[in-house]
Design a protein around this motif. Structure first.
Motif, PDB file in Angstrom:
ATOM      1  N   ASN A   1      -8.109 -23.730  40.231  1.00 35.11           N
ATOM      2  CA  ASN A   1      -7.882 -23.870  41.414  1.00 35.11           C
ATOM      3  C   ASN A   1      -6.941 -22.438  41.302  1.00 35.11           C
ATOM      4  N   ASP A   2      -5.508 -21.927  42.246  1.00 39.66           N
ATOM      5  CA  ASP A   2      -4.845 -21.097  42.354  1.00 39.66           C
ATOM      6  C   ASP A   2      -3.629 -21.624  41.657  1.00 39.66           C
ATOM      7  N   ASP A   3      -3.440 -22.771  41.754  1.00 38.44           N
ATOM      8  CA  ASP A   3      -1.590 -23.312  41.636  1.00 38.44           C
ATOM      9  C   ASP A   3      -1.368 -23.790  39.451  1.00 38.44           C
TER      10      ASP A   3
ATOM     11  N   GLY B   1      -2.503 -17.162  46.449  1.00 41.14           N
ATOM     12  CA  GLY B   1      -2.363 -15.854  48.185  1.00 41.14           C
ATOM     13  C   GLY B   1      -3.580 -14.893  47.340  1.00 41.14           C
ATOM     14  N   ALA B   2      -3.417 -15.456  45.901  1.00 43.29           N
ATOM     15  CA  ALA B   2      -4.371 -14.207  45.096  1.00 43.29           C
ATOM     16  C   ALA B   2      -5.639 -13.501  45.689  1.00 43.29           C
TER      17      ALA B   2
ATOM     18  N   VAL C   1      -7.397 -18.260  55.180  1.00 49.13           N
ATOM     19  CA  VAL C   1      -8.966 -18.532  54.176  1.00 49.13           C
ATOM     20  C   VAL C   1      -9.308 -16.864  53.691  1.00 49.13           C
ATOM     21  N   TYR C   2      -8.592 -15.649  54.171  1.00 47.73           N
ATOM     22  CA  TYR C   2      -8.875 -14.102  53.763  1.00 47.73           C
ATOM     23  C   TYR C   2      -7.660 -14.030  52.623  1.00 47.73           C
ATOM     24  N   HIS C   3      -6.955 -14.743  52.458  1.00 45.09           N
ATOM     25  CA  HIS C   3      -5.758 -14.418  51.312  1.00 45.09           C
ATOM     26  C   HIS C   3      -5.891 -15.563  50.493  1.00 45.09           C
ATOM     27  N   SER C   4      -6.527 -16.955  50.329  1.00 41.29           N
ATOM     28  CA  SER C   4      -6.022 -18.494  49.108  1.00 41.29           C
ATOM     29  C   SER C   4      -6.593 -17.883  48.463  1.00 41.29           C
TER      30      SER C   4
ATOM     31  N   GLU D   1      -0.293 -24.941  57.564  1.00 45.08           N
ATOM     32  CA  GLU D   1      -0.193 -24.099  56.854  1.00 45.08           C
ATOM     33  C   GLU D   1       0.677 -23.487  55.610  1.00 45.08           C
ATOM     34  N   GLY D   2      -0.054 -22.408  55.041  1.00 45.98           N
ATOM     35  CA  GLY D   2       0.766 -21.939  53.555  1.00 45.98           C
ATOM     36  C   GLY D   2       0.744 -22.743  52.216  1.00 45.98           C
TER      37      GLY D   2
END
Length: 277
Positions: A7-9, A43-44, A110-113, A142-143
């Motif tokens: 994940n990214d969290d 956001g990475a 999708v570009y930043h997730s 969003e976000g």
């Protein structure tokens, strides 16, 4: 089959823990390995970071109520996947499942997730992936959501949808590498209206409209950024954001960058030739 969950969290995310337990319940003989960032990396995107500065460290971890092998990496999700693909955690992986992200990743998100970035990194090694995100009630799709907004998040609904999608892939894995972008409404599973194949929209229902610099008191030349949100938009139902807003699970496939014939760049070639002369 070996399934990588990330994940990214960060490793402590509730969404990750719920997702891992759902993957452990898949039918069949599957090995679940968790490799997640040690902290927040939303956001990475597909970033790997400057490895000479990060000096990567890997630490054993654990997921409550699940005996899956688990590790943390002091870097973004893309780095977790890269190390996994290169064999740091055993043999090759057959599928990557990334999430559950609080806040759907739709439109240009999708570009930043980082959730999606993990799957994009996996595709470099020809490993298919599922990016799982969920809308947040009271905020829009969003976000990234703030902690107080996700206290009553319907995590199990997103986990069940991820489980169904993952099961379909492990039962019949496509010959060509795919990335599924799965976005789930924040609703009890019996209130979700169904599934839709959706187009990736150009924008989310609401995005940041302005960014202004505000001086920080006591610090000369230092500013904080004040952002204002734009008006909420009603987006077409065929888009990913519109689909989630209407109470359906959005299923989108992210295509690879194609290598096409070079476009007509004669004017640029002339300018370059003049510069070199």
């Amino acid at each position: 089959m070996r399934i990588l969950v990330t994940n990214d969290d960060g490793i402590d995310s509730v969404g990750l823990h719920v997702l891992v337990r759902a993957m452990c319940d898949l039918r069949g003989d599957h090995e679940i390995v968790v490799v997640a960032p040690d902290t927040e990396y939303s956001g990475a995107g597909a970033a790997l970071g400057a490895l000479f500065q990060i000096q990567p460290e890997i630490v054993r971890a654990s997921i409550p109520d699940c005996d899956a092998e688990a590790w943390t990496v002091n870097g973004p999700p893309g780095l977790c996947v890269m190390f996994s693909r290169l064999g740091a955690f055993g043999g090759p992986f057959d599928l990557i499942v990334s999430g559950i992200n609080p806040g759907a990743n739709v439109g240009r998100a999708v570009y930043h997730s980082g959730t999606i970035g993990a799957c994009l990194t996996g595709r470099n090694g020809h490993v298919s992936g599922i990016a799982v995100s969920q809308a947040v009630s009271g905020w829009g799709v969003e976000g990234q959501a703030w902690s107080d907004l996700i206290l009553n998040q319907q995590w199990e609904s997103a986990a069940e949808c991820a489980k169904v999608m993952a099961q379909s892939l492990v039962d019949d894995m496509p010959s060509e590498t795919v990335i599924v972008n799965l976005n789930v409404p924040d609703l009890p599973i019996d209130e979700i209206k169904g599934w839709r194949h959706a187009e990736i929209g150009l924008q989310p229902p609401r995005s940041v409209a302005t960014a202004e610099l505000e001086p920080i008191e006591g610090r000369v030349g230092a500013f904080k950024v004040t952002m204002q949100w734009g008006e909420k938009l009603d987006l077409p139902s065929e888009t990913d954001a519109g689909t989630v807003e209407e109470g359906f699970v959005s299923v989108s496939y992210l295509s690879r960058i194609e290598h096409e014939d070079r476009p007509d760049v004669a004017h640029a070639d002339k300018a370059l030739a003049a510069l070199l002369d």
